[in-house]
Design a protein around this motif. Structure first.
Motif, PDB file in Angstrom:
ATOM      1  N   ARG A  93     -26.526   8.825 -16.022  1.00 48.95           N
ATOM      2  CA  ARG A  93     -26.989   8.165 -14.126  1.00 48.95           C
ATOM      3  C   ARG A  93     -28.261   8.579 -14.343  1.00 48.95           C
ATOM      4  O   ARG A  93     -29.199   9.101 -13.146  1.00 48.95           O
ATOM      5  CB  ARG A  93     -26.416   8.463 -13.241  1.00 48.95           C
ATOM      6  CG  ARG A  93     -24.731   7.572 -13.304  1.00 48.95           C
ATOM      7  CD  ARG A  93     -23.945   8.086 -12.122  1.00 48.95           C
ATOM      8  NE  ARG A  93     -22.234   7.679 -12.585  1.00 48.95           N
ATOM      9  CZ  ARG A  93     -21.181   8.295 -11.862  1.00 48.95           C
ATOM     10  NH1 ARG A  93     -21.862   9.067 -10.640  1.00 48.95           N
ATOM     11  NH2 ARG A  93     -20.062   7.675 -12.820  1.00 48.95           N
ATOM     12  N   HIS A 125     -10.143   5.666 -10.578  1.00 48.88           N
ATOM     13  CA  HIS A 125     -10.246   6.276 -11.476  1.00 48.88           C
ATOM     14  C   HIS A 125     -10.430   7.189 -10.852  1.00 48.88           C
ATOM     15  O   HIS A 125     -11.153   8.951 -11.835  1.00 48.88           O
ATOM     16  CB  HIS A 125     -11.496   5.939 -12.448  1.00 48.88           C
ATOM     17  CG  HIS A 125     -10.727   4.316 -13.439  1.00 48.88           C
ATOM     18  ND1 HIS A 125      -9.854   5.088 -15.342  1.00 48.88           N
ATOM     19  CD2 HIS A 125     -10.588   2.623 -12.816  1.00 48.88           C
ATOM     20  CE1 HIS A 125      -9.316   3.900 -14.411  1.00 48.88           C
ATOM     21  NE2 HIS A 125      -9.583   2.814 -14.436  1.00 48.88           N
ATOM     22  N   ARG A 144     -20.714  14.613 -19.665  1.00 50.53           N
ATOM     23  CA  ARG A 144     -21.207  13.880 -18.696  1.00 50.53           C
ATOM     24  C   ARG A 144     -22.572  15.023 -18.512  1.00 50.53           C
ATOM     25  O   ARG A 144     -21.272  15.786 -17.110  1.00 50.53           O
ATOM     26  CB  ARG A 144     -21.411  12.336 -18.196  1.00 50.53           C
ATOM     27  CG  ARG A 144     -20.923  11.607 -18.903  1.00 50.53           C
ATOM     28  CD  ARG A 144     -20.341  10.688 -18.387  1.00 50.53           C
ATOM     29  NE  ARG A 144     -19.712  10.491 -17.245  1.00 50.53           N
ATOM     30  CZ  ARG A 144     -19.238  10.888 -15.787  1.00 50.53           C
ATOM     31  NH1 ARG A 144     -21.059   9.611 -15.422  1.00 50.53           N
ATOM     32  NH2 ARG A 144     -18.722  10.915 -14.946  1.00 50.53           N
ATOM     33  N   TRP A 181     -19.263   8.018  -4.760  1.00 53.92           N
ATOM     34  CA  TRP A 181     -18.974   8.638  -5.591  1.00 53.92           C
ATOM     35  C   TRP A 181     -19.059  10.220  -5.077  1.00 53.92           C
ATOM     36  O   TRP A 181     -18.233  10.935  -5.420  1.00 53.92           O
ATOM     37  CB  TRP A 181     -20.149   9.134  -6.847  1.00 53.92           C
ATOM     38  CG  TRP A 181     -19.638   9.621  -8.187  1.00 53.92           C
ATOM     39  CD1 TRP A 181     -19.994  11.347  -7.656  1.00 53.92           C
ATOM     40  CD2 TRP A 181     -18.777   9.423  -9.127  1.00 53.92           C
ATOM     41  NE1 TRP A 181     -20.232  11.826  -9.106  1.00 53.92           N
ATOM     42  CE2 TRP A 181     -18.879  11.175 -10.050  1.00 53.92           C
ATOM     43  CE3 TRP A 181     -18.133   8.839  -9.642  1.00 53.92           C
ATOM     44  CZ2 TRP A 181     -18.214  11.503 -10.721  1.00 53.92           C
ATOM     45  CZ3 TRP A 181     -17.175   8.650 -11.083  1.00 53.92           C
ATOM     46  CH2 TRP A 181     -17.456   9.879 -12.065  1.00 53.92           C
ATOM     47  N   GLY A 185     -18.131   5.767 -21.882  1.00 54.02           N
ATOM     48  CA  GLY A 185     -17.456   6.288 -20.119  1.00 54.02           C
ATOM     49  C   GLY A 185     -16.200   6.147 -20.668  1.00 54.02           C
ATOM     50  O   GLY A 185     -15.388   5.252 -21.760  1.00 54.02           O
ATOM     51  N   GLY A 186     -15.143   6.565 -19.902  1.00 51.73           N
ATOM     52  CA  GLY A 186     -13.310   6.800 -19.852  1.00 51.73           C
ATOM     53  C   GLY A 186     -12.796   5.914 -20.077  1.00 51.73           C
ATOM     54  O   GLY A 186     -12.073   5.439 -20.285  1.00 51.73           O
TER      55      GLY A 186
HETATM   56  O1  F6P Z   1     -14.574   8.610 -13.267  1.00 51.65           O
HETATM   57  C1  F6P Z   1     -15.011   7.415 -13.039  1.00 51.65           C
HETATM   58  C2  F6P Z   1     -16.109   6.420 -14.020  1.00 51.65           C
HETATM   59  O2  F6P Z   1     -16.280   5.296 -13.890  1.00 51.65           O
HETATM   60  C3  F6P Z   1     -15.267   7.020 -16.092  1.00 51.65           C
HETATM   61  O3  F6P Z   1     -14.266   5.987 -15.643  1.00 51.65           O
HETATM   62  C4  F6P Z   1     -16.223   6.465 -16.270  1.00 51.65           C
HETATM   63  O4  F6P Z   1     -16.505   8.192 -17.046  1.00 51.65           O
HETATM   64  C5  F6P Z   1     -17.495   7.512 -14.915  1.00 51.65           C
HETATM   65  O5  F6P Z   1     -17.350   7.449 -13.715  1.00 51.65           O
HETATM   66  C6  F6P Z   1     -18.526   6.541 -15.977  1.00 51.65           C
HETATM   67  O6  F6P Z   1     -20.243   6.144 -14.805  1.00 51.65           O
HETATM   68  P1  F6P Z   1     -20.873   5.467 -15.099  1.00 51.65           P
HETATM   69  O7  F6P Z   1     -20.503   3.857 -15.996  1.00 51.65           O
HETATM   70  O8  F6P Z   1     -22.235   5.249 -14.118  1.00 51.65           O
HETATM   71  O9  F6P Z   1     -22.144   6.200 -16.023  1.00 51.65           O
END
Ligand code: F6P
Length: 470
Positions: free
Chosen positions: A322, A172, A284, A97, A26-27
């Motif tokens: 997810r 974020h 994603r 979210w 993730g980012g």
């Molecule tokens: O955009 C918010 C964020 O936390 C990103 O930084 C990240 O890529 C994504 O959601 C990750 O989501 P998860 O941890 O649910 O895979």
């Protein structure tokens, strides 16, 4: 100190009980890992899987660095699986979210009943576990940077435990405007806002999300907001609101994209695509990313422009995300259906108009960026979107079709082809405009996009927030 749900590493447990450690995905994690590598800061995160839990249980005090792992200072919290599941899946990902990305299908959802009450209590407990761990670990007057929508209550909870700390929170994601934020039960909305206002500094990726947050503070708490100074005064405390756009470490990305594993993917993609033009998307498989409408736009482009048949390929990477949530499983199926329909309608023996790839492969993504003529980034709403920034760094001539609802549009809008993400026909037109854009114009635009994308690398983004806490 940093606190985030997902940590810099994750563990998998094999059948014989062996643990394997990997970099977390993730980012948020990639950005923060860059920063954490160069410093002595302690990272507090949650155990997300059975593998993580097994690793934590063997680590004294949950400190993985103390158990011999090469992680840097890291404490992982072993939160009871049922509590974690309700906090992460039901509240953070299925509620907060959805609110911040405006994803509800309002005739049917949301539906806040007695069950939600229990889920909310788990979210409170999960935030409480973080606040407690941070309070235990923090040195006197330490600076604590709490990340994202999973941890909106933790700043206020931590302040109660440790008033000496300097606390920042960073979102974020986008922030919803008051008219949409109001779908949350009143007491939940108030608790979230009060939770964030426990921080000294509340950071957002763009002015638009920061303004929406201040609007909510005014509307639901009656807080005194000074928009020029970007402060929120509430119950005798002042929280500063900051805008910190997150960019990409250009030299690091270029170096990674020149490695041999990327080169071999480059050859494979070149063989698949031949001398055809290439439209790339990398996401994603996330409801907010708008992949289905993006494909519908490509389909409409093919219908409107038969002259492009056999001359263009759309490479769509849609990586798993997810999958515990039914909405995401259904969305993944919809993406696959849509891709199949395009292939059935337009594919020929020697032309695949759309190649969909759903298995996560970072080096292959980097290879695709390098070859892209057009990069399609059309989210319904997005905090920032780093794909839009990475593409122009790796391709000298890639035209960017970008949703005006992505945070990145604030910095890249002038040189991207901006689209309304709901306007499929408008997106189809933009794809065509991007393909026929003259060479000189695409090179000039890409170079300005590159400059904007690298202006605020993660190190700078982090340092600015630390300074704001000083
Ligand atoms: O955009 C918010 C964020 O936390 C990103 O930084 C990240 O890529 C994504 O959601 C990750 O989501 P998860 O941890 O649910 O895979």
């Amino acid at each position: 100190m940093i606190a985030s749900n997902r940590g810099p590493v994750s563990f998998t447990l094999s059948e014989d009980g062996a643990l394997t450690m990997r970099r977390g995905g993730g980012g948020l994690v990639s950005g923060l890992s860059e920063v954490a590598r160069d410093s002595e800061l302690l990272w507090v995160c949650a155990a997300l899987s059975d593998g993580d839990r097994s690793a934590v249980r063997l680590a004294p005090g949950g400190r993985l660095d103390g158990a011999g792992y090469d992680t840097g200072p890291l404490r992982m919290l072993d939160i009871a699986p049922a509590v974690f599941h309700r906090a992460y899946n039901a509240v953070a990902n299925s509620t907060l979210w959805f609110v911040s990305h405006l994803l509800y299908n309002t005739p049917f959802t949301p539906h806040f009943d007695g069950r939600f009450q229990r889920e909310w209590e788990s979210y409170q407990d999960y935030n409480g576990a973080f606040a407690l761990a941070l309070a235990e670990e923090a040195g006197h007057e330490a600076r604590v940077m709490i990340q994202d929508y999973h941890l909106t209550l933790a700043p206020a909870m931590l302040r109660v435990e440790r008033p000496d700390l300097r606390i920042a929170h960073f979102s974020h994601t986008p922030w919803a405007p008051p008219d949409y934020f109001s779908v949350l039960p009143d007491e939940v909305g108030v608790e979230i806002l009060e939770g964030l206002l426990g921080a000294d500094h509340a950071g957002f990726l763009t002015e638009r999300w920061a303004d929406a947050f201040m609007d909510c503070c005014e509307a639901f708490l009656g807080a005194r907001v000074d928009r020029a100074a970007r402060t929120v005064r509430y119950q005798d405390r002042v929280t500063h609101v900051g805008v910190h756009a997150l960019g990409v470490d250009g030299p690091a990305l270029l170096a990674r994209a020149a490695e041999p594993d990327v080169e071999s993917h480059l050859q494979v993609i070149k063989e698949q695509v031949g001398d055809r033009r290439l439209i790339v998307r990398i996401d994603r498989t996330e409801l907010s990313k708008n992949i289905v409408r993006g494909m519908a736009a490509y389909r409409e482009f093919l219908a409107e422009h038969p002259e492009w048949h056999g001359k263009v390929v759309h490479l769509a990477f849609a990586y798993p995300s997810r999958h515990d949530l039914p909405e995401y499983r259904e969305y993944t199926a919809a993406v696959q259906r849509c891709a199949q329909e395009i292939e059935d309608e337009y594919g020929t023996d020697d032309w695949d108009p759309l190649i969909l790839n759903m298995n996560d492969d970072y080096p292959r993504s980097l290879a695709a960026y390098r070859l892209a003529d057009v990069l399609l980034v059309n989210p319904i709403r997005d905090g920032m979107n780093l794909v839009a920034k990475e593409g122009p760094i790796l391709s000298q001539r890639c035209a960017l079709v970008l949703s005006r609802e992505a945070g990145a549009a604030a910095e890249l809008g002038a040189d991207a082809l901006l689209v309304n993400p709901f306007d499929v026909s408008g997106t189809a037109t933009a794809l065509h405009d991007a393909l026929v854009m003259p060479e000189e114009e695409r090179v000039n635009r890409a170079s300005r996009l590159r400059a904007a994308a690298t202006a605020l690398p993660p190190q700078r983004w982090f340092a600015d927030q630390l300074d704001a806490l000083a």
